[in-house]
Scaffold this motif. Structure first.
Motif, PDB file in Angstrom:
ATOM      1  N   LYS A 131     -21.581  14.532  52.045  1.00  0.00           N
ATOM      2  CA  LYS A 131     -20.498  13.626  51.688  1.00  0.00           C
ATOM      3  C   LYS A 131     -19.353  13.722  52.692  1.00  0.00           C
ATOM      4  O   LYS A 131     -18.485  12.857  52.745  1.00  0.00           O
ATOM      5  CB  LYS A 131     -19.964  13.960  50.291  1.00  0.00           C
ATOM      6  CG  LYS A 131     -20.939  13.715  49.156  1.00  0.00           C
ATOM      7  CD  LYS A 131     -20.294  14.085  47.825  1.00  0.00           C
ATOM      8  CE  LYS A 131     -21.245  13.861  46.666  1.00  0.00           C
ATOM      9  NZ  LYS A 131     -20.624  14.261  45.363  1.00  0.00           N
ATOM     10  N   PHE A 132     -19.366  14.791  53.497  1.00  0.00           N
ATOM     11  CA  PHE A 132     -18.211  15.091  54.354  1.00  0.00           C
ATOM     12  C   PHE A 132     -18.542  15.218  55.839  1.00  0.00           C
ATOM     13  O   PHE A 132     -17.645  15.097  56.675  1.00  0.00           O
ATOM     14  CB  PHE A 132     -17.552  16.396  53.897  1.00  0.00           C
ATOM     15  CG  PHE A 132     -17.176  16.410  52.444  1.00  0.00           C
ATOM     16  CD1 PHE A 132     -15.975  15.866  52.014  1.00  0.00           C
ATOM     17  CD2 PHE A 132     -18.044  16.928  51.498  1.00  0.00           C
ATOM     18  CE1 PHE A 132     -15.637  15.855  50.668  1.00  0.00           C
ATOM     19  CE2 PHE A 132     -17.709  16.931  50.153  1.00  0.00           C
ATOM     20  CZ  PHE A 132     -16.502  16.382  49.738  1.00  0.00           C
ATOM     21  N   ILE A 133     -19.809  15.462  56.197  1.00  0.00           N
ATOM     22  CA  ILE A 133     -20.092  15.777  57.596  1.00  0.00           C
ATOM     23  C   ILE A 133     -20.917  14.722  58.310  1.00  0.00           C
ATOM     24  O   ILE A 133     -21.201  14.874  59.485  1.00  0.00           O
ATOM     25  CB  ILE A 133     -20.788  17.142  57.726  1.00  0.00           C
ATOM     26  CG1 ILE A 133     -22.125  17.131  56.962  1.00  0.00           C
ATOM     27  CG2 ILE A 133     -19.893  18.256  57.272  1.00  0.00           C
ATOM     28  CD1 ILE A 133     -22.881  18.430  57.107  1.00  0.00           C
ATOM     29  N   GLY A 134     -21.338  13.650  57.633  1.00  0.00           N
ATOM     30  CA  GLY A 134     -21.956  12.531  58.322  1.00  0.00           C
ATOM     31  C   GLY A 134     -23.457  12.590  58.447  1.00  0.00           C
ATOM     32  O   GLY A 134     -24.104  13.590  58.144  1.00  0.00           O
ATOM     33  N   SER A 135     -24.017  11.497  58.922  1.00  0.00           N
ATOM     34  CA  SER A 135     -25.463  11.290  58.920  1.00  0.00           C
ATOM     35  C   SER A 135     -26.198  12.097  59.992  1.00  0.00           C
ATOM     36  O   SER A 135     -27.355  12.444  59.816  1.00  0.00           O
ATOM     37  CB  SER A 135     -25.777   9.802  59.114  1.00  0.00           C
ATOM     38  OG  SER A 135     -25.220   9.346  60.331  1.00  0.00           O
ATOM     39  N   LYS A 136     -25.559  12.388  61.117  1.00  0.00           N
ATOM     40  CA  LYS A 136     -26.255  13.121  62.171  1.00  0.00           C
ATOM     41  C   LYS A 136     -26.660  14.501  61.700  1.00  0.00           C
ATOM     42  O   LYS A 136     -27.791  14.939  61.887  1.00  0.00           O
ATOM     43  CB  LYS A 136     -25.373  13.245  63.421  1.00  0.00           C
ATOM     44  CG  LYS A 136     -26.074  13.978  64.569  1.00  0.00           C
ATOM     45  CD  LYS A 136     -25.193  14.060  65.797  1.00  0.00           C
ATOM     46  CE  LYS A 136     -25.896  14.839  66.893  1.00  0.00           C
ATOM     47  NZ  LYS A 136     -25.060  14.967  68.115  1.00  0.00           N
ATOM     48  N   ALA A 137     -25.730  15.212  61.056  1.00  0.00           N
ATOM     49  CA  ALA A 137     -26.050  16.545  60.550  1.00  0.00           C
ATOM     50  C   ALA A 137     -27.114  16.458  59.475  1.00  0.00           C
ATOM     51  O   ALA A 137     -27.990  17.313  59.375  1.00  0.00           O
ATOM     52  CB  ALA A 137     -24.789  17.212  59.993  1.00  0.00           C
ATOM     53  N   LYS A 138     -27.052  15.409  58.660  1.00  0.00           N
ATOM     54  CA  LYS A 138     -28.065  15.258  57.611  1.00  0.00           C
ATOM     55  C   LYS A 138     -29.438  15.080  58.228  1.00  0.00           C
ATOM     56  O   LYS A 138     -30.421  15.671  57.790  1.00  0.00           O
ATOM     57  CB  LYS A 138     -27.725  14.068  56.721  1.00  0.00           C
ATOM     58  CG  LYS A 138     -28.705  13.885  55.575  1.00  0.00           C
ATOM     59  CD  LYS A 138     -28.241  12.820  54.614  1.00  0.00           C
ATOM     60  CE  LYS A 138     -29.210  12.725  53.434  1.00  0.00           C
ATOM     61  NZ  LYS A 138     -28.772  11.733  52.434  1.00  0.00           N
ATOM     62  N   LYS A 139     -29.530  14.251  59.255  1.00  0.00           N
ATOM     63  CA  LYS A 139     -30.821  14.012  59.900  1.00  0.00           C
ATOM     64  C   LYS A 139     -31.406  15.288  60.460  1.00  0.00           C
ATOM     65  O   LYS A 139     -32.608  15.542  60.394  1.00  0.00           O
ATOM     66  CB  LYS A 139     -30.651  12.971  61.008  1.00  0.00           C
ATOM     67  CG  LYS A 139     -31.951  12.588  61.706  1.00  0.00           C
ATOM     68  CD  LYS A 139     -32.906  11.907  60.756  1.00  0.00           C
ATOM     69  CE  LYS A 139     -34.192  11.496  61.460  1.00  0.00           C
ATOM     70  NZ  LYS A 139     -35.161  10.883  60.539  1.00  0.00           N
TER      71      LYS A 139
END
Length: 209
Positions: free
Chosen positions: A55-63
């Motif tokens: 919710k806070f660090i964005g899609s790149k880290a999620k990927k």
């Protein structure tokens, strides 16, 4: 002097909230796929720590941290199945769990956060999935990567060592309901062990390891 900052470490040597960059850096240095972020106030940091980091660090880290897509899974994995997993910030700590449809990666349900342990979350996730699928008359199998949780469900008993006290009473009420459901219902869904070493992280993984 700069303004005071608070640093949330979701994935690091010791996850938690730190009030200096030096302390934060000590937790994330050398950690593969560390998840962290700074916040201006302590309440903001506490809220973030109890929430999903994505919710806070964005899609790149999620990927970079997410489990394999359905297309990347081995052929022996059943795609018409539900995968469940839990995450806990500290153990015990803020626990949450969820169920994800393997064939699409879509999240089907999510619960938490609530103070508890990872094993309890894994147990509750399986029972939640069984109850939900039972309501829909769906007999699809359920994957879990937790040997303990699968055993507890088979034994119809959550064998946690977490003390039942004021702080954990609401959690234990959920455990009581789950155990009652197991004693009073039957199901045809196969409960299957997710083989992480062979297949990678379970699709319901929260990506905080």
């Amino acid at each position: 002097m700069g303004k005071k900052r608070y640093y949330v470490v979701w994935n690091g040597l010791t996850p938690g909230i730190y009030d200096s960059w030096d302390e934060c850096q000590a937790q994330i240095k050398g950690v593969n796929q560390a998840l962290y972020k700074s916040f201006a106030t302590l309440p903001e940091a506490e809220h973030a720590y109890a929430s999903s980091p994505y919710k806070f660090i964005g899609s790149k880290a999620k990927k970079e941290n997410e489990a394999r897509t359905p297309e990347e899974l081995p052929s022996e994995v059943e795609l018409n199945a539900l995968a469940v997993d839990a995450a806990c910030s500290g153990n015990p700590g803020q626990m949450e769990y969820r169920g994800v449809y393997v064939g699409s990666g879509m999240q089907i349900f999510h619960f938490g956060p609530m103070y508890g342990t990872n094993n309890i979350g894994e147990f509750l996730a399986i029972v939640h999935a069984l109850a939900l699928l039972g309501q829909k008359g769906n007999e699809m199998p359920i994957y879990s990567d937790s040997h303990n949780a699968l055993l507890w469900v088979k034994q119809k008993k959550c064998k946690t060592k977490l003390p039942r006290e004021a702080r954990t009473e609401e959690l234990f009420k959920l455990i009581d309901r789950a155990e009652l459901w197991l004693r009073t219902h039957t199901y045809k869904n196969r409960l299957m062990k997710w083989e992480t070493a062979q297949w990678g992280e379970i699709p319901a993984d929260f990506g905080r390891k």
